[in-house]
Design a protein around this motif. Structure first.
Motif, PDB file in Angstrom:
ATOM      1  N   LYS A 258       0.832  -1.378  -0.050  1.00 15.31           N
ATOM      2  CA  LYS A 258       0.060   0.041  -0.109  1.00 15.31           C
ATOM      3  C   LYS A 258       0.915   1.156  -0.192  1.00 15.31           C
ATOM      4  O   LYS A 258       0.613   2.234  -0.639  1.00 15.31           O
ATOM      5  CB  LYS A 258      -0.818   0.034   1.162  1.00 15.31           C
ATOM      6  CG  LYS A 258      -1.879   1.174   1.264  1.00 15.31           C
ATOM      7  CD  LYS A 258      -2.753   1.018   2.489  1.00 15.31           C
ATOM      8  CE  LYS A 258      -3.660   2.305   2.832  1.00 15.31           C
ATOM      9  NZ  LYS A 258      -2.926   3.537   3.053  1.00 15.31           N
TER      10      LYS A 258
ATOM     11  N   GLU B  95       0.970   4.011  -3.242  1.00 17.94           N
ATOM     12  CA  GLU B  95       0.824   5.334  -2.869  1.00 17.94           C
ATOM     13  C   GLU B  95       1.936   6.179  -3.203  1.00 17.94           C
ATOM     14  O   GLU B  95       1.627   7.138  -3.868  1.00 17.94           O
ATOM     15  CB  GLU B  95       0.575   5.573  -1.613  1.00 17.94           C
ATOM     16  CG  GLU B  95      -0.806   5.118  -0.937  1.00 17.94           C
ATOM     17  CD  GLU B  95      -0.947   5.221   0.531  1.00 17.94           C
ATOM     18  OE1 GLU B  95      -0.095   5.649   1.336  1.00 17.94           O
ATOM     19  OE2 GLU B  95      -2.096   5.257   1.021  1.00 17.94           O
TER      20      GLU B  95
ATOM     21  N   ASN C  40       1.631   9.305  -6.227  1.00 15.02           N
ATOM     22  CA  ASN C  40       1.978  10.637  -6.010  1.00 15.02           C
ATOM     23  C   ASN C  40       3.380  10.889  -6.550  1.00 15.02           C
ATOM     24  O   ASN C  40       3.756  12.210  -6.204  1.00 15.02           O
ATOM     25  CB  ASN C  40       2.155  10.847  -4.315  1.00 15.02           C
ATOM     26  CG  ASN C  40       0.582  10.508  -3.587  1.00 15.02           C
ATOM     27  OD1 ASN C  40      -0.167  10.888  -4.144  1.00 15.02           O
ATOM     28  ND2 ASN C  40       0.750  10.011  -2.393  1.00 15.02           N
TER      29      ASN C  40
END
Length: 477
Positions: free
Chosen positions: A297, A301, A305
């Motif tokens: 995770k 992420e 980003n």
């Protein structure tokens, strides 16, 4: 055998204590800078295994330990370890009426047996896992040409990897992994590999080549060996997991920076692969497309980003931070302790215990100045004015101190290693305490105290293997 067991337990104790002291600081740093470049976080977490294998006598002039040694807090913080260190470095000696027991009790033997059993078990488990991975490779087909081989060569060129990489497709493995550093082998799962799209295959293969480029198999191998020795230490277990996480994040950055795979494509490929892979238990044994659940995770992420810029200043910062930590934080001993171990290795050079030396009574048989009877004089008397400074003749550990007694002479005993112990009597204003480590020539006391009518002087003794020797023989050297 007893000495060997005592030495092993002593080293394990010292290293475990220092790693435990270092762990909260590393944990706090990692939490505060959790969004920092993964290379910096990995460098910080590597301090834990490095502390566990670093020499116990590692010292540096500007280290944190040297700075703390000058504070009043040093006695509380360092005394337990200093005691163990002294017994290990100096040996077990008898300081006249003060003896150090070198025998081991039943508890120590049981503790050693438990550690040895646990260490052997962990090592056997690790080697068995590696053996299973080698078995997957043995039961695999070597890829020498075709689309997969061309993709491998493209990945090597993209990462600038000059080592030859052997690519195999295994019929029994369910996950991709890499073993070997000098002659690396990438093993791909046959059934799973054929189910992936071409873009997913490219992402997985680039991921494995990135591990080869970074020599991650060597890193994992070393960490597992340290873990086998310090399997009981929670700081090592936690640090190894954190290092593995940052290693995977660095691999992701390397793949994205190659410019051959877009972040979304790479993230999607990892998710598709993880869903079908079932080789989780080998995750910390050999590098591969590792990381499950929370780690994945975090990695996804970061990809979404676009936190994947590995700038030059970040790499330099990671290297400088690692150098700073190794030189400033990692040394847990003071220069005085290092001086003692230098004595052990290279011989002791003795200095004068006072600035001006004049002997009023020599070593050997003499008439006692008070009783008038013949008595053996175990040292030398050095007349001096009250308040004259007394210096340590060599580096070592203060093993016995008595001061502030108006009825009996005050004294200081210092152990210098190699069985050598210096004794200073007829002194006052003692400036050292038991378990302190002193440097050669350090001011330890002043002339003072009761002198039984003979005038102020320093009574200086030197012992070799618990036998009094003539100090002048050694001071002349």
């Amino acid at each position: 055998m007893t000495d060997l067991i005592a030495s092993v337990l002593d080293v394990l104790y010292q290293q475990s204590i220092w790693a435990g002291i270092l762990f909260p600081a590393v944990l706090l740093f990692a939490y505060v800078f959790r969004q920092a470049y993964p290379g910096i976080l990995m460098a910080v977490w590597l301090l834990i295994p490095l502390r566990l294998i670093a020499p116990t006598d590692l010292a540096f002039e500007y280290s944190l330990a040297e700075w703390l040694s000058k504070l009043p807090l040093q006695e509380v913080a360092a005394a337990p370890v200093a005691d163990g260190m002294a017994n290990h470095a100096v040996g077990h000696h008898s300081y006249g009426e003060y003896a150090v027991d070198s025998k081991l009790g039943a508890f120590e033997y049981i503790l050693f047996a438990l550690w040895l059993s646990g260490s052997v078990f962990c090592l056997g488990r690790f080697l068995n896992a590696r053996r299973q991975l080698r078995g997957f490779i043995k039961d695999a087909e070597w890829v020498r040409s075709g689309d997969d081989y061309e993709m491998l060569e493209q990945a090597r060129a993209a990462f600038g990897c000059r080592r030859n990489i052997k690519l195999v497709i295994s019929r029994s493995s369910n996950s991709a992994f890499t073993v070997g550093t000098v002659s690396p082998i990438i093993c791909l799962p046959g059934k799973l590999w054929n189910e992936l799209s071409r873009s997913d295959q490219q992402a997985i293969l680039y991921h494995e080549v990135a591990h080869v480029k970074a020599c991650d198999d060597l890193l994992l191998y070393g960490l597992n060996l340290i873990r086998c020795v310090f399997f009981f230490h929670p700081a090592m277990c936690y640090a190894q997991a954190q290092i593995s996480q940052q290693r995977e994040r660095l691999t992701d950055i390397t793949v994205i920076e190659s410019g051959k795979i877009k972040p979304r494509q790479y993230a999607k490929a990892l998710l598709n692969y993880i869903e079908k892979s079932t080789l989780k238990r080998f995750e910390n044994v050999a590098p591969g497309v590792g990381g499950q659940y929370l780690l994945m995770k975090i990695r996804i992420e970061a990809m979404m980003n676009n936190r994947f810029k590995q700038l030059l200043w970040q790499k330099v910062s990671a290297l400088l931070l690692m150098a700073f930590m190794i030189s400033i934080v990692l040394p847990m001993e003071t220069l005085a302790k290092a001086e003692l171990l230098d004595n052990e290795a290279a011989g002791i050079q003795f200095n004068k215990p006072m600035e001006n030396i004049r002997i009023s009574s020599s070593f050997g048989m003499r008439k006692h100045p008070i009783s008038g009877k013949d008595k053996f004089h175990k040292g030398i008397d050095l007349p001096a004015a009250l308040g004259s400074k007394v210096f340590a003749v060599a580096g070592g550990r203060v093993v016995k101190v008595k001061c502030k007694n108006l009825n009996k002479p005050n004294y200081v005993f210092i152990d210098h290693g190699q069985g050598m112990v210096s004794r200073y009597f007829q002194i006052d204003e003692v400036r050292v305490r038991e378990n302190d480590w002193v440097k050669p020539g350090q001011h330890i006391a002043e002339i003072g105290g009761p002198h039984m009518g003979t005038g102020p002087h320093l009574h200086f003794e030197l012992y070799k293997d618990d036998e009094a020797v003539d100090p002048l023989v050694y001071l002349k050297k």
